[in-house]
Design a protein around this motif. Structure first.
Motif, PDB file in Angstrom:
ATOM      1  N   GLY A   1       0.790  -1.232   0.000  1.00 54.92           N
ATOM      2  CA  GLY A   1       0.000   0.000   0.000  1.00 54.92           C
ATOM      3  C   GLY A   1       0.816   1.272   0.000  1.00 54.92           C
ATOM      4  N   ARG A   2       2.001   1.240  -0.627  1.00 56.43           N
ATOM      5  CA  ARG A   2       2.838   2.433  -0.691  1.00 56.43           C
ATOM      6  C   ARG A   2       2.625   3.145  -2.025  1.00 56.43           C
ATOM      7  NH1 ARG A   2       3.286   1.605   3.912  1.00 56.43           N
ATOM      8  NH2 ARG A   2       5.144   1.506   5.221  1.00 56.43           N
ATOM      9  N   ALA A   3       2.233   4.382  -1.992  1.00 52.58           N
ATOM     10  CA  ALA A   3       2.064   5.161  -3.208  1.00 52.58           C
ATOM     11  C   ALA A   3       3.436   5.581  -3.737  1.00 52.58           C
ATOM     12  CB  ALA A   3       1.209   6.402  -2.941  1.00 52.58           C
ATOM     13  N   PRO A   4       3.591   5.691  -5.058  1.00 52.08           N
ATOM     14  CA  PRO A   4       4.862   6.165  -5.609  1.00 52.08           C
ATOM     15  C   PRO A   4       5.262   7.506  -4.996  1.00 52.08           C
ATOM     16  CG  PRO A   4       3.447   5.347  -7.358  1.00 52.08           C
ATOM     17  CD  PRO A   4       2.613   5.375  -6.096  1.00 52.08           C
ATOM     18  N   GLY A   5       6.516   7.637  -4.616  1.00 50.03           N
ATOM     19  CA  GLY A   5       6.981   8.879  -4.017  1.00 50.03           C
ATOM     20  C   GLY A   5       6.822   8.909  -2.520  1.00 50.03           C
ATOM     21  N   GLY A   6       6.172   7.890  -1.932  1.00 47.58           N
ATOM     22  CA  GLY A   6       5.998   7.853  -0.485  1.00 47.58           C
ATOM     23  C   GLY A   6       7.229   7.279   0.196  1.00 47.58           C
ATOM     24  N   ASP A   7       7.067   6.882   1.441  1.00 47.60           N
ATOM     25  CA  ASP A   7       8.160   6.278   2.194  1.00 47.60           C
ATOM     26  C   ASP A   7       8.405   4.876   1.657  1.00 47.60           C
ATOM     27  OD1 ASP A   7       9.981   5.363   3.956  1.00 47.60           O
ATOM     28  OD2 ASP A   7       8.688   5.439   5.728  1.00 47.60           O
ATOM     29  N   ASP A   8       9.492   4.717   0.918  1.00 50.00           N
ATOM     30  CA  ASP A   8       9.746   3.437   0.256  1.00 50.00           C
ATOM     31  C   ASP A   8      10.738   2.561   1.008  1.00 50.00           C
ATOM     32  OD1 ASP A   8       8.004   3.799  -1.790  1.00 50.00           O
ATOM     33  OD2 ASP A   8       9.491   4.444  -3.264  1.00 50.00           O
ATOM     34  N   ALA A   9      11.020   2.871   2.270  1.00 53.97           N
ATOM     35  CA  ALA A   9      12.022   2.098   3.011  1.00 53.97           C
ATOM     36  C   ALA A   9      11.634   0.625   3.097  1.00 53.97           C
ATOM     37  CB  ALA A   9      12.218   2.684   4.405  1.00 53.97           C
ATOM     38  N   LEU A  10      10.384   0.360   3.452  1.00 53.92           N
ATOM     39  CA  LEU A  10       9.930  -1.028   3.561  1.00 53.92           C
ATOM     40  C   LEU A  10       9.927  -1.706   2.204  1.00 53.92           C
ATOM     41  CD1 LEU A  10       8.798  -3.385   5.173  1.00 53.92           C
ATOM     42  CD2 LEU A  10       6.509  -2.384   4.905  1.00 53.92           C
ATOM     43  N   VAL A  11       9.492  -0.976   1.190  1.00 50.30           N
ATOM     44  CA  VAL A  11       9.483  -1.536  -0.157  1.00 50.30           C
ATOM     45  C   VAL A  11      10.901  -1.919  -0.579  1.00 50.30           C
ATOM     46  CG1 VAL A  11       9.054  -1.037  -2.597  1.00 50.30           C
ATOM     47  CG2 VAL A  11       7.408  -0.288  -0.863  1.00 50.30           C
ATOM     48  N   ASP A  12      11.867  -1.061  -0.275  1.00 52.02           N
ATOM     49  CA  ASP A  12      13.266  -1.349  -0.623  1.00 52.02           C
ATOM     50  C   ASP A  12      13.730  -2.661  -0.002  1.00 52.02           C
ATOM     51  OD1 ASP A  12      13.439   0.978  -2.074  1.00 52.02           O
ATOM     52  OD2 ASP A  12      14.402   2.133  -0.476  1.00 52.02           O
ATOM     53  N   VAL A  13      13.415  -2.849   1.269  1.00 49.56           N
ATOM     54  CA  VAL A  13      13.828  -4.059   1.980  1.00 49.56           C
ATOM     55  C   VAL A  13      13.173  -5.295   1.370  1.00 49.56           C
ATOM     56  CG1 VAL A  13      13.637  -5.318   4.156  1.00 49.56           C
ATOM     57  CG2 VAL A  13      14.358  -2.933   4.158  1.00 49.56           C
ATOM     58  N   LEU A  14      11.876  -5.223   1.132  1.00 47.09           N
ATOM     59  CA  LEU A  14      11.152  -6.379   0.615  1.00 47.09           C
ATOM     60  C   LEU A  14      11.601  -6.754  -0.794  1.00 47.09           C
ATOM     61  CD1 LEU A  14       7.553  -5.614   1.948  1.00 47.09           C
ATOM     62  CD2 LEU A  14       9.216  -7.256   2.846  1.00 47.09           C
ATOM     63  N   VAL A  15      11.912  -5.751  -1.600  1.00 44.64           N
ATOM     64  CA  VAL A  15      12.424  -6.028  -2.948  1.00 44.64           C
ATOM     65  C   VAL A  15      13.802  -6.675  -2.855  1.00 44.64           C
ATOM     66  CG1 VAL A  15      13.238  -4.996  -5.105  1.00 44.64           C
ATOM     67  CG2 VAL A  15      11.078  -4.241  -4.093  1.00 44.64           C
ATOM     68  N   LYS A  16      14.633  -6.171  -1.967  1.00 42.11           N
ATOM     69  CA  LYS A  16      15.966  -6.754  -1.776  1.00 42.11           C
ATOM     70  C   LYS A  16      15.859  -8.216  -1.365  1.00 42.11           C
ATOM     71  CE  LYS A  16      20.356  -5.872   0.581  1.00 42.11           C
ATOM     72  NZ  LYS A  16      21.079  -4.974   1.540  1.00 42.11           N
ATOM     73  N   VAL A  17      14.948  -8.517  -0.459  1.00 39.43           N
ATOM     74  CA  VAL A  17      14.742  -9.896  -0.021  1.00 39.43           C
ATOM     75  C   VAL A  17      14.249 -10.753  -1.184  1.00 39.43           C
ATOM     76  CG1 VAL A  17      13.303 -11.376   1.431  1.00 39.43           C
ATOM     77  CG2 VAL A  17      14.350  -9.333   2.396  1.00 39.43           C
ATOM     78  N   ARG A  18      13.311 -10.232  -1.946  1.00 38.76           N
ATOM     79  CA  ARG A  18      12.762 -11.012  -3.064  1.00 38.76           C
ATOM     80  C   ARG A  18      13.842 -11.357  -4.083  1.00 38.76           C
ATOM     81  NH1 ARG A  18       6.867  -9.849  -5.229  1.00 38.76           N
ATOM     82  NH2 ARG A  18       6.671 -10.420  -3.053  1.00 38.76           N
ATOM     83  N   LEU A  19      14.698 -10.402  -4.389  1.00 32.44           N
ATOM     84  CA  LEU A  19      15.763 -10.658  -5.355  1.00 32.44           C
ATOM     85  C   LEU A  19      16.803 -11.625  -4.795  1.00 32.44           C
ATOM     86  CD1 LEU A  19      16.233  -7.067  -6.829  1.00 32.44           C
ATOM     87  CD2 LEU A  19      14.863  -8.955  -7.727  1.00 32.44           C
ATOM     88  N   ALA A  20      17.072 -11.529  -3.490  1.00 28.36           N
ATOM     89  CA  ALA A  20      18.026 -12.451  -2.862  1.00 28.36           C
ATOM     90  C   ALA A  20      17.503 -13.881  -2.907  1.00 28.36           C
ATOM     91  CB  ALA A  20      18.292 -12.027  -1.420  1.00 28.36           C
ATOM     92  N   ARG A  21      16.188 -14.044  -2.802  1.00 22.92           N
ATOM     93  CA  ARG A  21      15.595 -15.377  -2.867  1.00 22.92           C
ATOM     94  C   ARG A  21      15.917 -16.074  -4.181  1.00 22.92           C
ATOM     95  NH1 ARG A  21       9.582 -14.291  -2.526  1.00 22.92           N
ATOM     96  NH2 ARG A  21       9.574 -16.393  -3.407  1.00 22.92           N
ATOM     97  N   GLN A  22      16.124 -15.312  -5.230  1.00 18.89           N
ATOM     98  CA  GLN A  22      16.335 -15.888  -6.551  1.00 18.89           C
ATOM     99  C   GLN A  22      17.650 -16.653  -6.663  1.00 18.89           C
ATOM    100  OE1 GLN A  22      15.761 -12.715  -9.408  1.00 18.89           O
ATOM    101  NE2 GLN A  22      13.648 -12.348  -8.769  1.00 18.89           N
ATOM    102  N   ASP A  23      18.509 -16.536  -5.659  1.00 19.98           N
ATOM    103  CA  ASP A  23      19.773 -17.287  -5.667  1.00 19.98           C
ATOM    104  C   ASP A  23      19.538 -18.796  -5.674  1.00 19.98           C
ATOM    105  OD1 ASP A  23      21.343 -15.044  -5.768  1.00 19.98           O
ATOM    106  OD2 ASP A  23      21.811 -15.008  -3.628  1.00 19.98           O
ATOM    107  N   VAL A  24      18.356 -19.244  -5.225  1.00 23.63           N
ATOM    108  CA  VAL A  24      18.098 -20.696  -5.215  1.00 23.63           C
ATOM    109  C   VAL A  24      18.078 -21.263  -6.632  1.00 23.63           C
ATOM    110  CG1 VAL A  24      16.830 -20.650  -3.034  1.00 23.63           C
ATOM    111  CG2 VAL A  24      15.573 -20.406  -5.202  1.00 23.63           C
ATOM    112  N   LEU A  25      17.883 -20.408  -7.625  1.00 23.30           N
ATOM    113  CA  LEU A  25      17.899 -20.861  -9.015  1.00 23.30           C
ATOM    114  C   LEU A  25      19.295 -20.817  -9.618  1.00 23.30           C
ATOM    115  CD1 LEU A  25      14.680 -19.111 -10.409  1.00 23.30           C
ATOM    116  CD2 LEU A  25      14.934 -21.466  -9.602  1.00 23.30           C
TER     117      LEU A  25
END
Length: 288
Positions: free
Chosen positions: A140-164
């Protein structure tokens, strides 16, 4: 039906109980071998309490368990690597829901992952831009808002891809409803790059992608997406994961696993072949 932490404790406890029985020990005898009270062994085996990785290693030694893969898997279920180091996602403890951490831990150790997606590309196949758009919408983060949580979650999602990309990569089978490819996430450019990413992934020997076209009509997957994690040598640890807006449910009963496995097999039969899926995606790319 249970939530993540409970199902992980139960699975670990059941396996430790089976190993104790195989060693010919009562719970009281096992407790004396490791210097505990019998009630602690019982609580661990029934999943009523968690167990430290060091305690799992202690029990495995007492039961003379020498299989290194089983050793590693059970220590993982307790929450750390075999040498006691924390898994990478533990650095985000406090930011990730416990059910998400459990999902990542299963994903990191499973041999096979089968997933049906009706709305978005699976996280393991997302581009960074696509992942950001999906994550922003989910939290529920609008573009331009506080993206700190979004940054963390995206980083985690990309790190998960190492299993491939590991030496023994996760074998991933994906069925995508056509709606996933038709839904423009983040605009045409983001979607075009995401489609290219899918084509690249489809050429990996351990990745199988199939599209379920609209022409199939109603199908067994209309009730919602799901993930099946399988462990080749430990089928009793297999689990189905159902995602909801605020939580995830873990199904572990044999009848549930059988039903979802049959459903996935049926979806694969009705979906386009991997080759036809590549042609389908290429057609969308050419038309973009």
């Amino acid at each position: 039906m249970q939530y993540g932490p409970a199902v992980r404790r139960r699975k670990l406890g059941a396996e430790l109980r089976a190993l104790r029985a195989r060693a010919g020990l009562t719970s009281g005898q096992a407790a004396r071998l490791v210097g505990w009270h019998q009630s602690k062994v019982s609580r661990i085996e029934t999943g009523r309490s968690g167990v430290k990785p060091a305690d799992v290693r202690l029990l495995l030694d007492a039961y003379d368990v020498r299989d290194p893969e089983l050793h590693e898997l059970l220590v993982m279920l307790a929450g750390s690597d075999e040498d006691g180091r924390q898994h990478w996602w533990h650095a985000y403890r406090g930011l990730l829901p416990s059910t998400y951490s459990d999902f990542i831990s299963l994903e990191s150790q499973a041999d096979v992952m089968r997933t049906l997606e009706n709305s978005v590309v699976p996280g393991l196949l997302q581009t960074p831009e696509y992942a950001r758009e999906v994550t922003r919408a989910a939290v529920g983060r609008a573009p331009g808002g506080d993206d700190a949580l979004v940054d963390v979650l995206v980083k985690v999602r990309l790190a998960r891809q190492d299993v491939l990309r590991s030496n023994t990569p996760l074998r991933l089978s994906v069925v995508l409803d056509e709606a996933v490819l038709r839904r423009t996430v983040g605009g045409p450019d983001v979607m075009a790059r995401q489609l290219e990413r899918l084509k690249e992934a489809a050429h990996l020997p351990h990745v199988r992608i199939q599209v379920l076209p609209f022409g199939v009509g109603a199908h067994v997957g209309v009730t919602g997406p799901f993930v099946i994690f399988s462990f080749t040598n430990r089928s009793d640890l297999d689990v189905v994961v159902l995602d909801h807006l605020t939580s995830s449910l873990y199904l572990e009963r044999k009848e549930d696993l059988h039903a979802y496995s049959e459903a996935f097999d049926s979806l694969q039969v009705h979906a386009l072949s991997p080759k036809d899926t590549l042609d389908f995606i290429a057609g969308l790319t050419d038309g973009a």
